[in-house]
Design a protein around this motif. Structure first.
Motif, PDB file in Angstrom:
ATOM      1  N   HIS A 144       0.854  -1.197   0.000  1.00 51.04           N
ATOM      2  CA  HIS A 144       0.000   0.000   0.000  1.00 51.04           C
ATOM      3  C   HIS A 144       0.889   1.245   0.000  1.00 51.04           C
ATOM      4  N   PRO A 145       1.532   1.518  -1.114  1.00 46.55           N
ATOM      5  CA  PRO A 145       2.537   2.598  -1.130  1.00 46.55           C
ATOM      6  C   PRO A 145       1.974   3.990  -0.878  1.00 46.55           C
ATOM      7  N   LEU A 146       0.679   4.183  -1.040  1.00 45.73           N
ATOM      8  CA  LEU A 146       0.088   5.503  -0.825  1.00 45.73           C
ATOM      9  C   LEU A 146      -0.487   5.664   0.573  1.00 45.73           C
ATOM     10  N   ALA A 147      -0.416   4.631   1.409  1.00 47.70           N
ATOM     11  CA  ALA A 147      -1.063   4.670   2.719  1.00 47.70           C
ATOM     12  C   ALA A 147      -0.508   5.792   3.586  1.00 47.70           C
ATOM     13  N   GLY A 148      -1.418   6.433   4.337  1.00 47.30           N
ATOM     14  CA  GLY A 148      -1.007   7.485   5.254  1.00 47.30           C
ATOM     15  C   GLY A 148      -0.950   7.047   6.696  1.00 47.30           C
ATOM     16  N   ALA A 149      -1.801   6.089   7.071  1.00 46.10           N
ATOM     17  CA  ALA A 149      -1.887   5.693   8.473  1.00 46.10           C
ATOM     18  C   ALA A 149      -2.420   4.275   8.579  1.00 46.10           C
ATOM     19  N   GLU A 150      -2.218   3.689   9.766  1.00 48.38           N
ATOM     20  CA  GLU A 150      -2.869   2.428  10.098  1.00 48.38           C
ATOM     21  C   GLU A 150      -3.560   2.579  11.444  1.00 48.38           C
ATOM     22  N   ALA A 151      -4.661   1.858  11.591  1.00 47.04           N
ATOM     23  CA  ALA A 151      -5.402   1.815  12.850  1.00 47.04           C
ATOM     24  C   ALA A 151      -6.134   0.478  12.887  1.00 47.04           C
ATOM     25  N   MET A 152      -7.012   0.301  13.863  1.00 48.05           N
ATOM     26  CA  MET A 152      -7.594  -1.022  14.066  1.00 48.05           C
ATOM     27  C   MET A 152      -9.116  -1.089  13.906  1.00 48.05           C
ATOM     28  N   GLU A 153      -9.761   0.028  13.575  1.00 46.99           N
ATOM     29  CA  GLU A 153     -11.222   0.021  13.603  1.00 46.99           C
ATOM     30  C   GLU A 153     -11.924   0.439  12.322  1.00 46.99           C
ATOM     31  N   GLY A 154     -11.284   1.187  11.454  1.00 49.97           N
ATOM     32  CA  GLY A 154     -11.983   1.826  10.343  1.00 49.97           C
ATOM     33  C   GLY A 154     -12.789   0.886   9.473  1.00 49.97           C
ATOM     34  N   PHE A 155     -12.192  -0.257   9.089  1.00 51.25           N
ATOM     35  CA  PHE A 155     -12.902  -1.149   8.187  1.00 51.25           C
ATOM     36  C   PHE A 155     -14.118  -1.763   8.865  1.00 51.25           C
ATOM     37  N   GLY A 156     -14.025  -2.059  10.154  1.00 48.58           N
ATOM     38  CA  GLY A 156     -15.180  -2.580  10.874  1.00 48.58           C
ATOM     39  C   GLY A 156     -16.315  -1.574  10.912  1.00 48.58           C
ATOM     40  N   VAL A 157     -15.989  -0.309  11.187  1.00 46.72           N
ATOM     41  CA  VAL A 157     -16.996   0.751  11.168  1.00 46.72           C
ATOM     42  C   VAL A 157     -17.618   0.857   9.778  1.00 46.72           C
ATOM     43  N   ALA A 158     -16.769   0.809   8.752  1.00 50.68           N
ATOM     44  CA  ALA A 158     -17.253   0.947   7.383  1.00 50.68           C
ATOM     45  C   ALA A 158     -18.163  -0.208   6.983  1.00 50.68           C
ATOM     46  N   GLU A 159     -17.851  -1.423   7.427  1.00 51.74           N
ATOM     47  CA  GLU A 159     -18.698  -2.573   7.115  1.00 51.74           C
ATOM     48  C   GLU A 159     -20.098  -2.380   7.704  1.00 51.74           C
ATOM     49  N   ALA A 160     -20.159  -1.931   8.956  1.00 47.91           N
ATOM     50  CA  ALA A 160     -21.466  -1.713   9.580  1.00 47.91           C
ATOM     51  C   ALA A 160     -22.224  -0.589   8.878  1.00 47.91           C
ATOM     52  N   ALA A 161     -21.523   0.493   8.553  1.00 47.57           N
ATOM     53  CA  ALA A 161     -22.180   1.600   7.852  1.00 47.57           C
ATOM     54  C   ALA A 161     -22.736   1.140   6.506  1.00 47.57           C
ATOM     55  N   ALA A 162     -21.939   0.373   5.766  1.00 44.19           N
ATOM     56  CA  ALA A 162     -22.382  -0.107   4.456  1.00 44.19           C
ATOM     57  C   ALA A 162     -23.600  -1.008   4.574  1.00 44.19           C
ATOM     58  N   ALA A 163     -23.643  -1.825   5.624  1.00 45.40           N
ATOM     59  CA  ALA A 163     -24.799  -2.708   5.827  1.00 45.40           C
ATOM     60  C   ALA A 163     -26.080  -1.915   6.038  1.00 45.40           C
ATOM     61  N   HIS A 164     -25.937  -0.673   6.535  1.00 47.05           N
ATOM     62  CA  HIS A 164     -27.098   0.192   6.742  1.00 47.05           C
ATOM     63  C   HIS A 164     -27.249   1.222   5.629  1.00 47.05           C
ATOM     64  N   GLY A 165     -26.470   1.086   4.560  1.00 42.12           N
ATOM     65  CA  GLY A 165     -26.585   1.978   3.416  1.00 42.12           C
ATOM     66  C   GLY A 165     -26.108   3.389   3.669  1.00 42.12           C
ATOM     67  N   LEU A 166     -25.139   3.546   4.580  1.00 47.47           N
ATOM     68  CA  LEU A 166     -24.672   4.880   4.957  1.00 47.47           C
ATOM     69  C   LEU A 166     -23.238   5.117   4.501  1.00 47.47           C
ATOM     70  N   PRO A 167     -22.912   6.356   4.122  1.00 52.38           N
ATOM     71  CA  PRO A 167     -21.527   6.686   3.790  1.00 52.38           C
ATOM     72  C   PRO A 167     -20.669   6.731   5.045  1.00 52.38           C
ATOM     73  N   VAL A 168     -19.357   6.597   4.847  1.00 51.22           N
ATOM     74  CA  VAL A 168     -18.426   6.538   5.974  1.00 51.22           C
ATOM     75  C   VAL A 168     -17.214   7.409   5.684  1.00 51.22           C
ATOM     76  N   LEU A 169     -16.637   7.952   6.741  1.00 53.38           N
ATOM     77  CA  LEU A 169     -15.411   8.740   6.679  1.00 53.38           C
ATOM     78  C   LEU A 169     -14.502   8.235   7.790  1.00 53.38           C
ATOM     79  N   GLU A 170     -13.180   8.357   7.591  1.00 53.43           N
ATOM     80  CA  GLU A 170     -12.250   7.998   8.665  1.00 53.43           C
ATOM     81  C   GLU A 170     -11.246   9.123   8.868  1.00 53.43           C
TER      82      GLU A 170
END
Length: 245
Positions: A176-202
């Motif tokens: 991931h040569p363009l990556a700016g940061a790593e953390a432990m929660e963003g994708f989990g939050v995004a999965e739940a948001a997507a399941a409810h049809g909502l946009p997500v930001l991190e």
């Protein structure tokens, strides 16, 4: 517009709440009104149109906590549901682009270690044919958020194990040569948001460099302060954003 902001731990939630528009802190200097507890034991702070959730550490806890809050809001009378979900907190930054105390806004939320190791290298869950490994925030909103906060606009990687070696950092950076940061929660939050049809930001405030684990070099206080300053600037952007066209 009502926004759910999801953090992992109470210190992150308090830092976010301090930056949001709303009433002054209580006499004990803690921000905003008393939080209340959702089913599952999740604490949530209410501050105007913003709800700040403490969901726990890691993608599974983040997904479960976010899904709980979204499901409860979905049962509320219109227009009390959420229009946007934001994953926020501190994390590691990829040097030199994201130094300690800086902010990163995700233009992609990437499940960096969800997949399989093979003799030919790492395969993402997408490459394995089992789903997807990237969520894309609304491009215009991410750009506005980065501009308002002075943040780096770059992919943020979600990992289940924080990188703690130079070799591990090099492998991630190579994939991931363009990556700016790593953390432990963003994708989990995004999965739940997507399941409810909502946009997500991190949004991530950088507390340490991705690489060898060196607690003496961590800048957690600076990162939490940056998170407060970032949401002070971000609040009006989120309030003004009308959702996807």
């Amino acid at each position: 517009m009502r926004v759910l902001i999801v953090t992992a731990v109470a210190a992150e939630a308090d830092s976010v709440v301090r930056g949001l528009p709303g009433p002054p802190p209580r006499p004990d200097h803690t921000p905003g009104p008393e939080p209340h507890t959702l089913p599952g034991g999740y604490l949530i702070h209410h501050r105007g149109n913003f709800d700040v959730l403490v969901a726990g550490v890691g993608p599974a806890a983040a997904a479960a906590g976010t899904a709980t809050a979204l499901a409860l809001a979905a049962r509320a009378p219109a227009p009390d549901g959420y229009s946007l979900v934001v994953s926020a907190g501190i994390g590691g930054g990829f040097a030199p682009a994201a130094p300690g105390g800086s902010l990163v806004v995700a233009d992609a939320i990437v499940a960096a270690d969800l997949g399989a190791e093979t003799p030919q290298g790492f395969l993402t869950v997408t490459e394995l044919g089992f789903g997807h490994s990237v969520h894309l925030p609304p491009a215009e909103l991410a750009a506005r958020a980065a501009e308002a906060t002075g943040a780096l606009l770059a992919p943020v990687l979600t990992v289940s194990t924080v990188t703690g070696t130079a070799d591990g950092a090099a492998r991630l950076a190579a994939r991931h040569p363009l990556a700016g940061a790593e953390a432990m929660e963003g994708f989990g939050v995004a999965e739940a948001a997507a399941a409810h049809g909502l946009p997500v930001l991190e949004v991530r405030a950088v507390s340490n460099a991705v690489g060898p684990r060196d607690r003496a070099a961590w800048r957690i206080g600076d990162a939490l302060a940056a998170l407060t300053d970032g949401f002070r600037a971000l609040g009006p952007v989120l309030t003004a954003w009308g959702g996807p066209s």
